[in-house]
Motif scaffolding. Structure first.
Motif, PDB file in Angstrom:
ATOM      1  N   THR A 103      -5.889   9.821  10.673  1.00  0.00           N
ATOM      2  CA  THR A 103      -5.820  10.079   9.241  1.00  0.00           C
ATOM      3  C   THR A 103      -4.838   9.127   8.568  1.00  0.00           C
ATOM      4  OG1 THR A 103      -5.506  11.763   7.514  1.00  0.00           O
ATOM      5  CG2 THR A 103      -4.033  11.877   9.423  1.00  0.00           C
ATOM      6  N   THR A 104      -5.279   8.568   7.456  1.00  0.00           N
ATOM      7  CA  THR A 104      -4.449   7.744   6.581  1.00  0.00           C
ATOM      8  C   THR A 104      -5.257   7.548   5.298  1.00  0.00           C
ATOM      9  OG1 THR A 104      -3.108   5.729   6.406  1.00  0.00           O
ATOM     10  CG2 THR A 104      -5.282   5.498   7.415  1.00  0.00           C
ATOM     11  N   ASP A 105      -4.784   6.678   4.408  1.00  0.00           N
ATOM     12  CA  ASP A 105      -5.560   6.379   3.209  1.00  0.00           C
ATOM     13  C   ASP A 105      -6.944   5.882   3.625  1.00  0.00           C
ATOM     14  OD1 ASP A 105      -3.273   6.983   1.839  1.00  0.00           O
ATOM     15  OD2 ASP A 105      -2.753   4.909   1.391  1.00  0.00           O
ATOM     16  N   GLN A 106      -7.967   6.283   2.871  1.00  0.00           N
ATOM     17  CA  GLN A 106      -9.326   5.941   3.278  1.00  0.00           C
ATOM     18  C   GLN A 106      -9.547   4.436   3.353  1.00  0.00           C
ATOM     19  OE1 GLN A 106     -13.060   6.843   0.952  1.00  0.00           O
ATOM     20  NE2 GLN A 106     -13.297   8.364   2.577  1.00  0.00           N
ATOM     21  N   SER A 107      -8.926   3.701   2.433  1.00  0.00           N
ATOM     22  CA  SER A 107      -9.055   2.239   2.492  1.00  0.00           C
ATOM     23  C   SER A 107      -8.509   1.706   3.807  1.00  0.00           C
ATOM     24  CB  SER A 107      -8.312   1.598   1.320  1.00  0.00           C
ATOM     25  OG  SER A 107      -6.922   1.906   1.386  1.00  0.00           O
ATOM     26  N   GLY A 108      -7.399   2.292   4.270  1.00  0.00           N
ATOM     27  CA  GLY A 108      -6.813   1.886   5.532  1.00  0.00           C
ATOM     28  C   GLY A 108      -7.724   2.185   6.707  1.00  0.00           C
ATOM     29  N   LEU A 109      -8.457   3.289   6.625  1.00  0.00           N
ATOM     30  CA  LEU A 109      -9.380   3.639   7.702  1.00  0.00           C
ATOM     31  C   LEU A 109     -10.487   2.592   7.850  1.00  0.00           C
ATOM     32  CD1 LEU A 109      -9.756   7.495   7.146  1.00  0.00           C
ATOM     33  CD2 LEU A 109      -8.362   6.321   8.859  1.00  0.00           C
ATOM     34  N   TYR A 110     -10.989   2.102   6.705  1.00  0.00           N
ATOM     35  CA  TYR A 110     -12.008   1.042   6.756  1.00  0.00           C
ATOM     36  C   TYR A 110     -11.449  -0.201   7.445  1.00  0.00           C
ATOM     37  CZ  TYR A 110     -15.319   3.434   3.669  1.00  0.00           C
ATOM     38  OH  TYR A 110     -16.220   4.317   3.134  1.00  0.00           O
ATOM     39  N   ALA A 111     -10.190  -0.522   7.137  1.00  0.00           N
ATOM     40  CA  ALA A 111      -9.562  -1.700   7.732  1.00  0.00           C
ATOM     41  C   ALA A 111      -9.302  -1.491   9.214  1.00  0.00           C
ATOM     42  CB  ALA A 111      -8.257  -2.014   7.005  1.00  0.00           C
ATOM     43  N   ASN A 151       0.834  -1.216   0.000  1.00  0.00           N
ATOM     44  CA  ASN A 151       0.000   0.000   0.000  1.00  0.00           C
ATOM     45  C   ASN A 151       0.868   1.265   0.000  1.00  0.00           C
ATOM     46  OD1 ASN A 151       0.132  -1.219   2.873  1.00  0.00           O
ATOM     47  ND2 ASN A 151      -0.437   0.876   3.379  1.00  0.00           N
ATOM     48  N   THR A 152       1.676   1.390  -1.068  1.00  0.00           N
ATOM     49  CA  THR A 152       2.647   2.481  -1.184  1.00  0.00           C
ATOM     50  C   THR A 152       2.229   3.445  -2.283  1.00  0.00           C
ATOM     51  OG1 THR A 152       4.480   1.117  -0.372  1.00  0.00           O
ATOM     52  CG2 THR A 152       5.055   3.026  -1.725  1.00  0.00           C
ATOM     53  N   THR A 153       2.213   4.749  -1.955  1.00  0.00           N
ATOM     54  CA  THR A 153       1.794   5.762  -2.910  1.00  0.00           C
ATOM     55  C   THR A 153       2.900   6.071  -3.907  1.00  0.00           C
ATOM     56  OG1 THR A 153       0.355   6.765  -1.246  1.00  0.00           O
ATOM     57  CG2 THR A 153       0.909   8.104  -3.154  1.00  0.00           C
ATOM     58  N   TRP A 154       2.540   6.125  -5.161  1.00  0.00           N
ATOM     59  CA  TRP A 154       3.446   6.488  -6.255  1.00  0.00           C
ATOM     60  C   TRP A 154       3.534   8.010  -6.307  1.00  0.00           C
ATOM     61  CZ3 TRP A 154       1.938   4.879 -11.958  1.00  0.00           C
ATOM     62  CH2 TRP A 154       2.925   5.320 -12.850  1.00  0.00           C
ATOM     63  N   THR A 155       4.733   8.533  -6.020  1.00  0.00           N
ATOM     64  CA  THR A 155       4.965   9.977  -6.085  1.00  0.00           C
ATOM     65  C   THR A 155       6.202  10.252  -6.923  1.00  0.00           C
ATOM     66  OG1 THR A 155       6.447  10.135  -4.162  1.00  0.00           O
ATOM     67  CG2 THR A 155       4.069  10.219  -3.730  1.00  0.00           C
ATOM     68  N   SER A 160       4.379   8.154  10.923  1.00  0.00           N
ATOM     69  CA  SER A 160       5.539   8.825  10.345  1.00  0.00           C
ATOM     70  C   SER A 160       6.082   8.052   9.154  1.00  0.00           C
ATOM     71  CB  SER A 160       6.642   8.978  11.399  1.00  0.00           C
ATOM     72  OG  SER A 160       7.110   7.700  11.822  1.00  0.00           O
ATOM     73  N   GLY A 161       6.861   8.733   8.319  1.00  0.00           N
ATOM     74  CA  GLY A 161       7.474   8.089   7.162  1.00  0.00           C
ATOM     75  C   GLY A 161       6.511   7.842   6.029  1.00  0.00           C
ATOM     76  N   THR A 162       5.399   8.581   5.988  1.00  0.00           N
ATOM     77  CA  THR A 162       4.373   8.381   4.966  1.00  0.00           C
ATOM     78  C   THR A 162       4.039   9.708   4.291  1.00  0.00           C
ATOM     79  OG1 THR A 162       2.521   8.802   6.481  1.00  0.00           O
ATOM     80  CG2 THR A 162       3.353   6.540   6.364  1.00  0.00           C
ATOM     81  N   THR A 163       3.383   9.629   3.143  1.00  0.00           N
ATOM     82  CA  THR A 163       2.893  10.838   2.486  1.00  0.00           C
ATOM     83  C   THR A 163       1.783  11.476   3.313  1.00  0.00           C
ATOM     84  OG1 THR A 163       1.318   9.533   1.180  1.00  0.00           O
ATOM     85  CG2 THR A 163       3.452   9.993   0.178  1.00  0.00           C
ATOM     86  N   THR A 164       1.206  10.715   4.215  1.00  0.00           N
ATOM     87  CA  THR A 164       0.095  11.187   5.037  1.00  0.00           C
ATOM     88  C   THR A 164       0.473  12.415   5.860  1.00  0.00           C
ATOM     89  OG1 THR A 164      -0.586   8.872   5.223  1.00  0.00           O
ATOM     90  CG2 THR A 164      -1.661  10.430   6.683  1.00  0.00           C
TER      91      THR A 164
END
Length: 342
Positions: free
Chosen positions: A195-203, A103-107, A152-156
């Motif tokens: 706060t995190t990716d919305q999919s992660g919030l559901y999980a 689950n890594t964002t492409w930047t 930490s260590g995330t685009t979030t």
């Protein structure tokens, strides 16, 4: 002086070729050791999480299994390595893992300065917010002054700062390196917002003491295209990783599933299907990838098409029950689009 410059230039070219050659051996290395080493999360339900017996499941896990199926004809030839957000990139850069499916964002910066490559998106996501219902808010615009749990260590982290700054709001970041620590802090009420990716919030909501007491706010504040990454300079390996995903998308578009793939392989005269399943006479598409001609058939038969995998890991057939949304096929109004296999 000219000889010195020429020698230096030749040396640089040789070093560059040597580095490229070293980086370009992943497929051969994987075949040689007989297993794929896949970097995944330390535990995010729906994407990559182990059960009590150490068996991994999730969308990213199925992607690793699909790559193994394409290479070995066996989806179980995978060694999963749990990585935090901080250590995931060093692990890939050093060769500890062959591919990162976490689950890594492409930047842009990750695609350039880290020496990594991205090409496919197996989940289109966006950052959101989760709050306790008794906080009494219905919009992220009402969160000024809140304590916000973030990893930490995330685009979030940067997205969070940008959002509050651009909306003239203050917040108190509550930062942890380990995902489990962020979860525990929110569950214990040490912050008002997660706060995190919305999919992660559901999980993550499913892991809380009383999931029904929490609500995910409607705002999506970022683009989070999630997908696999590999080391730069290894085009053949990048092709394998990418075309496994494209094969799963094309299979869904053709209506080919793990259940009917054998019947379709035997009966279909569709040239596109025959190329996909390796039944076209004298096809060399698999060889061009460094794989068997049945590579895509094995992916579909042993793992499934993209829709099957999505449904059982994060979709309606899973506890998360996330709608396809942007992750629907392009033919259904989504963004998932598989280039033709020809």
């Amino acid at each position: 002086m000219r000889k010195t410059i020429l020698s230096a230039a030749i040396g640089a070219v040789v070093l560059g070729l040597g580095a490229q050659g070293a980086a370009a051996a992943t497929l051969d290395d994987v075949k040689s050791k007989g297993t794929l080493t896949c970097g995944v999360s330390t535990g995010l339900q729906g994407f990559s999480a182990p059960d009590n017996e150490g068996n991994w499941s999730g969308l990213d896990v199925e992607y690793c299994r699909a790559i193994a199926a394409a290479i070995f004809g066996d989806p179980d030839k995978v060694n999963f390595v749990a990585l935090t957000a901080t250590d995931r990139f060093p692990a890939l850069q050093s060769g500890e893992v062959d591919v990162l499916s976490r689950n890594t964002t492409w930047t842009l910066s990750r695609d350039t300065s880290l020496g990594l490559d991205f090409r496919t998106v197996n989940y289109y996501d966006g950052q959101g917010f989760m709050v306790p219902k008794d906080l009494g808010v219905s919009s992220a615009k009402e969160l000024s002054g809140a304590a916000v749990c973030v990893q930490s260590g995330t685009t979030t982290e940067l997205n969070l700062a940008d959002y509050f700054s651009s909306n003239g709001m203050d917040y108190n970041p509550v930062v942890y390196e380990q995902l489990e620590d962020v979860n525990n802090a929110f569950n214990q009420g040490r912050c008002d917002v997660y706060t995190t990716d919305q999919s992660g919030l559901y999980a993550i909501r499913l892991t809380l003491t009383d999931p029904d007491n929490y609500v995910i706010l409607p705002e999506i504040i970022s683009k989070e295209p999630l997908g696999p990454a590999w080391r730069q300079g290894d085009d053949q390996w990048g092709d394998v990783v990418s075309w496994v995903h494209y094969a799963m998308l094309n299979a869904e578009e053709f209506g080919i599933t793990s259940e009917n793939v054998d019947e379709i392989a035997e009966s279909s005269d569709n040239p596109g299907i025959k190329r996909l399943l390796g039944t076209e006479t004298d096809s060399k598409l698999g060889a061009d990838l460094g794989l068997d001609e049945k590579w895509a058939y094995n992916v579909i038969k042993l793992v499934g098409n993209y829709g099957e995998v999505f449904d059982k890991t994060v979709g309606t057939g899973s506890p998360l029950k996330i709608d396809r949304g942007l992750n629907a096929l392009w033919t259904d109004g989504g963004l998932q689009y598989g280039p033709p296999i020809r």
